[in-house]
Design a protein around this motif. Structure first.
Motif, PDB file in Angstrom:
ATOM      1  N   ARG A   9      32.328  -8.196  13.545  1.00 52.09           N
ATOM      2  CA  ARG A   9      33.391  -7.209  13.339  1.00 52.09           C
ATOM      3  C   ARG A   9      33.451  -6.849  11.859  1.00 52.09           C
ATOM      4  NH1 ARG A   9      37.529  -5.162  16.159  1.00 52.09           N
ATOM      5  NH2 ARG A   9      39.377  -4.460  15.059  1.00 52.09           N
ATOM      6  N   PRO A  10      32.808  -5.758  11.439  1.00 52.45           N
ATOM      7  CA  PRO A  10      32.765  -5.394  10.025  1.00 52.45           C
ATOM      8  C   PRO A  10      34.048  -4.722   9.570  1.00 52.45           C
ATOM      9  CG  PRO A  10      31.601  -3.755  11.297  1.00 52.45           C
ATOM     10  CD  PRO A  10      32.051  -4.805  12.268  1.00 52.45           C
ATOM     11  N   LEU A  11      35.186  -5.309   9.959  1.00 51.05           N
ATOM     12  CA  LEU A  11      36.482  -4.757   9.619  1.00 51.05           C
ATOM     13  C   LEU A  11      37.317  -5.846   8.984  1.00 51.05           C
ATOM     14  CD1 LEU A  11      37.243  -3.008  13.024  1.00 51.05           C
ATOM     15  CD2 LEU A  11      36.087  -2.015  11.060  1.00 51.05           C
ATOM     16  N   LEU A  12      38.512  -5.500   8.559  1.00 51.51           N
ATOM     17  CA  LEU A  12      39.444  -6.484   8.041  1.00 51.51           C
ATOM     18  C   LEU A  12      40.168  -7.133   9.208  1.00 51.51           C
ATOM     19  CD1 LEU A  12      40.902  -4.420   5.102  1.00 51.51           C
ATOM     20  CD2 LEU A  12      39.566  -6.507   4.881  1.00 51.51           C
ATOM     21  N   ALA A  13      39.922  -8.401   9.415  1.00 56.32           N
ATOM     22  CA  ALA A  13      40.622  -9.141  10.466  1.00 56.32           C
ATOM     23  C   ALA A  13      41.662 -10.014   9.776  1.00 56.32           C
ATOM     24  CB  ALA A  13      39.640  -9.993  11.266  1.00 56.32           C
ATOM     25  N   LEU A  14      42.910  -9.746  10.041  1.00 60.43           N
ATOM     26  CA  LEU A  14      43.969 -10.384   9.278  1.00 60.43           C
ATOM     27  C   LEU A  14      44.449 -11.662   9.937  1.00 60.43           C
ATOM     28  CD1 LEU A  14      46.074  -7.254   8.411  1.00 60.43           C
ATOM     29  CD2 LEU A  14      44.263  -8.332   7.094  1.00 60.43           C
ATOM     30  N   ALA A  15      44.723 -12.655   9.107  1.00 65.23           N
ATOM     31  CA  ALA A  15      45.342 -13.893   9.565  1.00 65.23           C
ATOM     32  C   ALA A  15      46.626 -14.089   8.782  1.00 65.23           C
ATOM     33  CB  ALA A  15      44.398 -15.072   9.328  1.00 65.23           C
ATOM     34  N   PRO A  16      47.732 -14.424   9.445  1.00 65.75           N
ATOM     35  CA  PRO A  16      48.975 -14.637   8.721  1.00 65.75           C
ATOM     36  C   PRO A  16      48.829 -15.723   7.673  1.00 65.75           C
ATOM     37  CG  PRO A  16      49.384 -14.492  11.079  1.00 65.75           C
ATOM     38  CD  PRO A  16      47.891 -14.574  10.894  1.00 65.75           C
ATOM     39  N   ALA A  17      49.634 -15.627   6.635  1.00 68.46           N
ATOM     40  CA  ALA A  17      49.625 -16.638   5.596  1.00 68.46           C
ATOM     41  C   ALA A  17      49.991 -17.987   6.198  1.00 68.46           C
ATOM     42  CB  ALA A  17      50.625 -16.263   4.502  1.00 68.46           C
ATOM     43  N   SER A  18      49.541 -19.028   5.550  1.00 70.49           N
ATOM     44  CA  SER A  18      49.796 -20.372   6.042  1.00 70.49           C
ATOM     45  C   SER A  18      51.279 -20.597   6.287  1.00 70.49           C
ATOM     46  CB  SER A  18      49.281 -21.396   5.013  1.00 70.49           C
ATOM     47  OG  SER A  18      49.586 -22.696   5.430  1.00 70.49           O
ATOM     48  N   GLY A  19      51.594 -21.064   7.464  1.00 73.62           N
ATOM     49  CA  GLY A  19      52.981 -21.356   7.798  1.00 73.62           C
ATOM     50  C   GLY A  19      53.786 -20.169   8.261  1.00 73.62           C
ATOM     51  N   GLY A  26      61.233  -8.570   8.725  1.00 70.76           N
ATOM     52  CA  GLY A  26      61.903  -7.947   9.849  1.00 70.76           C
ATOM     53  C   GLY A  26      60.900  -7.529  10.900  1.00 70.76           C
ATOM     54  N   SER A  27      60.861  -6.229  11.218  1.00 69.96           N
ATOM     55  CA  SER A  27      59.914  -5.736  12.211  1.00 69.96           C
ATOM     56  C   SER A  27      58.560  -5.403  11.606  1.00 69.96           C
ATOM     57  CB  SER A  27      60.489  -4.481  12.900  1.00 69.96           C
ATOM     58  OG  SER A  27      60.685  -3.446  11.959  1.00 69.96           O
ATOM     59  N   ARG A  28      58.409  -5.603  10.313  1.00 69.83           N
ATOM     60  CA  ARG A  28      57.136  -5.289   9.658  1.00 69.83           C
ATOM     61  C   ARG A  28      56.221  -6.501   9.712  1.00 69.83           C
ATOM     62  NH1 ARG A  28      56.713  -2.558   3.763  1.00 69.83           N
ATOM     63  NH2 ARG A  28      57.510  -0.794   4.959  1.00 69.83           N
ATOM     64  N   SER A  29      55.008  -6.312  10.191  1.00 68.44           N
ATOM     65  CA  SER A  29      54.057  -7.399  10.360  1.00 68.44           C
ATOM     66  C   SER A  29      53.249  -7.637   9.091  1.00 68.44           C
ATOM     67  CB  SER A  29      53.092  -7.053  11.507  1.00 68.44           C
ATOM     68  OG  SER A  29      52.269  -5.950  11.129  1.00 68.44           O
ATOM     69  N   HIS A  30      52.503  -8.744   9.082  1.00 66.65           N
ATOM     70  CA  HIS A  30      51.560  -8.994   7.998  1.00 66.65           C
ATOM     71  C   HIS A  30      50.537  -7.861   7.910  1.00 66.65           C
ATOM     72  CE1 HIS A  30      53.224 -13.013   8.765  1.00 66.65           C
ATOM     73  NE2 HIS A  30      52.811 -13.360   7.562  1.00 66.65           N
ATOM     74  N   MET A  31      50.128  -7.345   9.071  1.00 70.01           N
ATOM     75  CA  MET A  31      49.158  -6.250   9.080  1.00 70.01           C
ATOM     76  C   MET A  31      49.690  -5.032   8.348  1.00 70.01           C
ATOM     77  SD  MET A  31      47.657  -6.339  12.965  1.00 70.01           S
ATOM     78  CE  MET A  31      46.547  -4.952  12.712  1.00 70.01           C
ATOM     79  N   THR A  32      50.952  -4.672   8.636  1.00 72.55           N
ATOM     80  CA  THR A  32      51.530  -3.504   7.979  1.00 72.55           C
ATOM     81  C   THR A  32      51.617  -3.718   6.478  1.00 72.55           C
ATOM     82  OG1 THR A  32      52.812  -2.966   9.957  1.00 72.55           O
ATOM     83  CG2 THR A  32      53.531  -1.977   7.896  1.00 72.55           C
ATOM     84  N   CYS A  33      52.042  -4.902   6.061  1.00 72.99           N
ATOM     85  CA  CYS A  33      52.125  -5.185   4.626  1.00 72.99           C
ATOM     86  C   CYS A  33      50.763  -5.039   3.956  1.00 72.99           C
ATOM     87  CB  CYS A  33      52.660  -6.594   4.399  1.00 72.99           C
ATOM     88  SG  CYS A  33      54.408  -6.792   4.811  1.00 72.99           S
ATOM     89  N   PHE A  34      49.721  -5.494   4.622  1.00 76.03           N
ATOM     90  CA  PHE A  34      48.381  -5.431   4.035  1.00 76.03           C
ATOM     91  C   PHE A  34      47.869  -4.006   3.955  1.00 76.03           C
ATOM     92  CE2 PHE A  34      43.787  -5.300   4.278  1.00 76.03           C
ATOM     93  CZ  PHE A  34      43.410  -6.186   3.281  1.00 76.03           C
ATOM     94  N   PHE A  35      47.905  -3.297   5.083  1.00 78.07           N
ATOM     95  CA  PHE A  35      47.269  -1.984   5.129  1.00 78.07           C
ATOM     96  C   PHE A  35      48.100  -0.902   4.456  1.00 78.07           C
ATOM     97  CE2 PHE A  35      44.997  -3.911   8.817  1.00 78.07           C
ATOM     98  CZ  PHE A  35      43.711  -3.717   8.357  1.00 78.07           C
ATOM     99  N   ARG A  36      49.406  -1.009   4.510  1.00 77.22           N
ATOM    100  CA  ARG A  36      50.232   0.081   4.006  1.00 77.22           C
ATOM    101  C   ARG A  36      50.390   0.047   2.489  1.00 77.22           C
ATOM    102  NH1 ARG A  36      56.524   1.467   5.416  1.00 77.22           N
ATOM    103  NH2 ARG A  36      56.599   3.444   4.329  1.00 77.22           N
ATOM    104  N   CYS A  37      50.692  -1.135   1.946  1.00 79.86           N
ATOM    105  CA  CYS A  37      50.988  -1.186   0.514  1.00 79.86           C
ATOM    106  C   CYS A  37      50.195  -2.241  -0.231  1.00 79.86           C
ATOM    107  CB  CYS A  37      52.482  -1.402   0.284  1.00 79.86           C
ATOM    108  SG  CYS A  37      53.110  -2.965   0.942  1.00 79.86           S
ATOM    109  N   GLY A  38      49.189  -2.840   0.420  1.00 79.53           N
ATOM    110  CA  GLY A  38      48.374  -3.825  -0.270  1.00 79.53           C
ATOM    111  C   GLY A  38      49.141  -5.075  -0.639  1.00 79.53           C
ATOM    112  N   ASN A  39      50.063  -5.501   0.258  1.00 78.29           N
ATOM    113  CA  ASN A  39      50.862  -6.706   0.014  1.00 78.29           C
ATOM    114  C   ASN A  39      51.600  -6.642  -1.316  1.00 78.29           C
ATOM    115  OD1 ASN A  39      50.182  -7.970   2.428  1.00 78.29           O
ATOM    116  ND2 ASN A  39      48.379  -8.952   1.561  1.00 78.29           N
ATOM    117  N   ALA A  40      52.315  -5.555  -1.551  1.00 78.22           N
ATOM    118  CA  ALA A  40      53.018  -5.376  -2.822  1.00 78.22           C
ATOM    119  C   ALA A  40      53.982  -6.523  -3.112  1.00 78.22           C
ATOM    120  CB  ALA A  40      53.773  -4.046  -2.817  1.00 78.22           C
ATOM    121  N   CYS A  41      54.566  -7.098  -2.059  1.00 77.86           N
ATOM    122  CA  CYS A  41      55.529  -8.177  -2.273  1.00 77.86           C
ATOM    123  C   CYS A  41      54.877  -9.446  -2.809  1.00 77.86           C
ATOM    124  CB  CYS A  41      56.274  -8.487  -0.976  1.00 77.86           C
ATOM    125  SG  CYS A  41      57.388  -7.175  -0.449  1.00 77.86           S
TER     126      CYS A  41
END
Length: 696
Positions: A9-19, A26-41
């Protein structure tokens, strides 16, 4: 969070941070944080300043009243905005050309009584009873003549440049005639996990197609039945249809055009940029163009062989770390070691003329460079164009621009040509808000627009006009404006002339670097001795606010204003929430306001992003005047994993357009194993624009 790339799978496969468990915000997933804003937080807060301003008032208020307990507001202590406003200022709020239709009581979204939609987790677009909706356009639908039908297994750069892009956001509607209009939509970002079947594309093809899937679309739509419904007009019969993408030439205007710091190998003159990235919200101008904000552009650039040390401070202030998407391997302009000036060519307000599909869209440097959520225009009392803007980052600022020339409303061809120059010269300002203390029981105060630069003069010591506009965040830092909680959409209300800003949230509010103040009052429960106490953990402002600003003397060009917190969002049963003074037992819970809009009655419509209250995001109607001021009612919810964008109410109040962004973007989802199949036309989700209307 980590990213891995399995061999198959030559794509970004995301795994949640440890723990990590469940959604990240809230309703925003790890995927959304990664793809939308590059984990700005996960990045250091880009704003390192320690401005001393409104919090001094709060500190005195705490000493007097003790209304903050443990960093949160006690029951009965919060009265925000107190007075029922009865309108006024309407003449100062002239806005865009009328959207199709004239106000009507029948089927009116502004006047209709409805039972609010209950919070839910359904994989559906759910409207209030008595209303229905249609899908208008989906990711991959043909836009321009000759575009192929969408096939997820046969995507190409060429097809992506002709089809409706991914992750729709801003929605604008400009009339062609009584029955036909131009729908203008942004395409903010891509999610390669959901877009591409496993093994169907090479890693390089994924990158190239993803780049081409950004941008904007202009789509012709026609009224349909029942009243309020709209359908797409076929591309072959729509000469205005247009797809703006990575190969579209955008012209830089204003003082920064031609500056050495926007020159690149491909553009040695520094005047023409290919494409527009991470386009979020926007606005429609009185002269019939659309403005679009380039937001999280910082995440697309790779470090390559290393970052240019000349721009270390500037890169840091804009969150440019070099942790990009690997696009530099297929296009050298995204490699910072090869093209260190390329990021300086993004982060602008873009202006597009939908009526002229051959026109060159422009990036207006006079409106400053930051993470633009969008820009919305009001006219001052004497006709100057005033653009309101927000910088969507924790601890960043509210801005406005006032044109040097005046709007010409005569409707002639020459007038329009003149109006198309209005955003190239003028003055850029940043906002400072001062609280008056809380002895009056209110979160309110006064504000000042601090000048940063005109097209001929800098008002910031040690910085030229070009410096101020190119590195606006650094310039603003020097004049000590108010650090806000993610200022996103900022729009003038065409009925009452006030300006409303969505302050989405800030989980760090109340820590040592970002103390609370009267405009940003919610802090962490970790605060004990005082609101300025240092924190190790902070929950802060998790549900957001809506700020209401009244221009001084009713004139949008005035340098002063008054303000109040119209909404303190969250669970109505929580003591800190406030709904414009309305009975909290009779409102819908609302969390994380993102975009705002208005109907012909002046009601505020709010879309949310990242609801932390256990429901899908949605759109809410809120009166801003009269006995129902602050009555938040949820009109619709969007599908699982999605964010509600737009919204836009047509001027006849019959139609509500909503962009449904990133449906099914839930951790663990993939093309083969989707978490949503909305709009249920395929086995995988497709971001789409919908229109809601009164049922027969």
């Amino acid at each position: 969070m980590t990213s891995v790339r399995p061999e198959n799978r030559p794509l970004l496969a995301l795994a949640p941070a440890s723990g990590a468990e469940g959604n990240r915000h809230g309703s925003r997933s790890h995927m959304t944080c990664f793809f939308r804003c590059g984990n700005a937080c996960d990045q250091p807060e880009p704003n390192p300043t320690d401005h001393v301003h409104v919090r001094d008032e709060i500190a005195r208020a705490v000493g007097r009243r003790g209304f903050l307990r443990g960093g949160t507001l006690t029951a009965g202590a919060l009265i925000v905005g107190g007075v029922v406003h009865s309108g006024g200022l309407a003449a100062a709020a002239t806005q865009a050309p009328r959207r199709p239709g004239a106000p009507s009581g029948h089927g009116s979204l502004g006047q209709a009584a409805f039972t609010p939609v209950e919070p839910n987790r359904r994989d559906a677009f759910v409207t209030a009873q008595g209303f229905d909706h249609d899908v208008v356009v989906r990711w991959g639908d043909p836009v321009v003549q000759g575009a192929p039908e969408f096939d997820a297994h046969a995507q190409t750069v060429e097809s992506a440049r002709q089809q409706f892009g991914y992750n729709c956001d801003y929605v604008g509607l400009l009339p062609l005639d009584d029955d036909e209009a131009l729908l203008v939509v942004n395409h903010e970002y891509t999610d390669e996990n959901l877009m591409f079947p496993t093994g169907a594309y090479s890693a390089d093809d994924v990158k190239r197609i993803s780049i081409a899937s950004h941008g904007m679309s202009v789509v012709t739509v026609r009224r349909h039945k029942p009243a309020g419904s709209w359908k797409r007009t076929g591309p072959g019969r729509s000469p205005h249809n247009r797809r703006l993408h990575d190969a579209t030439v955008f012209e830089l205007t204003g003082p920064v055009a031609g500056d050495t710091r926007v020159r690149t190998t491909a553009d040695p003159a520094g005047r023409n940029v290919l494409g527009t990235l991470n386009n979020c919200a926007g606005g429609t101008t009185p002269w019939g163009t659309v403005l679009s904000g380039e937001e999280n552009f910082n995440q697309y650039f790779d470090k390559g062989a290393g970052l240019d040390p000349r721009y270390a401070a500037q890169y840091a202030r804009y969150g440019i770390t070099g942790s990009g998407r690997g696009w530099g391997t297929v296009d050298p302009r995204f490699d910072l070691s090869k093209e260190p000036h390329e990021p300086h060519r993004f982060g602008w307000i873009v202006e597009v003329d939908p009526y002229d599909p051959t026109s060159t869209p422009r990036k207006h440097t006079m409106l400053g460079r930051f993470k633009h959520e969008g820009a919305n225009i009001a006219l001052s009392t004497d006709g100057h164009a005033v653009a309101y803007m927000g910088d969507d980052e924790r601890g960043d600022y509210l801005y406005r621009f006032v044109s040097a020339a005046k709007y010409d409303g005569s409707g002639t061809k020459a007038a329009r040509a003149h109006n198309l120059t209005l955003l190239t010269k003028g003055t850029l300002y940043v906002a400072k808000l001062v609280g008056d203390g809380t002895e009056d029981g209110l979160f309110d105060g006064t504000g000042t627009w601090l000048p940063l630069a005109s097209d001929t003069q800098s008002f910031v010591d040690g910085m030229s006009v070009q410096d101020v506009l190119l590195f606006t965040r650094l310039a603003a830092d020097k004049v000590a404006p108010t650090k806000m909680d993610r200022p996103e959409d900022v729009e003038p209300n065409p009925v009452n002339g006030k300006v409303y800003a969505a302050l989405t949230n800030n989980s760090n509010r109340g820590n040592a670097a970002m103390p609370v103040d009267e405009a940003n009052p919610l802090a962490s429960s970790q605060v004990r001795a005082s609101i300025a106490a240092p924190l190790t953990k902070a929950s802060g402002n998790r549900n957001g606010y809506v700020l209401e600003m009244t221009p001084g003397g009713g004139d949008h060009a005035a340098t002063t204003f008054t303000w109040d917190l119209f909404l303190v969002c969250g669970d109505p049963s929580a003591p800190e929430t406030w709904f414009g003074g309305f009975d909290k037992s009779k409102v819908s819970p609302i969390s994380c306001p993102d975009n705002v809009s208005f109907d012909s009655a002046g009601n505020l419509w709010i879309s949310t992003d990242g609801n932390v209250l256990g429901s899908n995001d949605g759109v809410f109607r809120v009166p801003v005047a009269g006995p129902n001021r602050g009555q938040v009612q949820q009109f619709c919810t969007v599908p699982k994993g999605a964010e509600a964008c737009g919204p836009l109410v047509t001027d006849d109040d019959r139609s509500l357009f909503v962009a449904v962004q990133h449906p099914g973007e839930i951790d663990g989802a993939s093309f083969e194993q989707p978490a949503s199949t909305w709009p249920h036309t395929d086995a995988f989700p497709r971001p789409s624009v919908v229109v809601a209307f009164k049922s027969r």
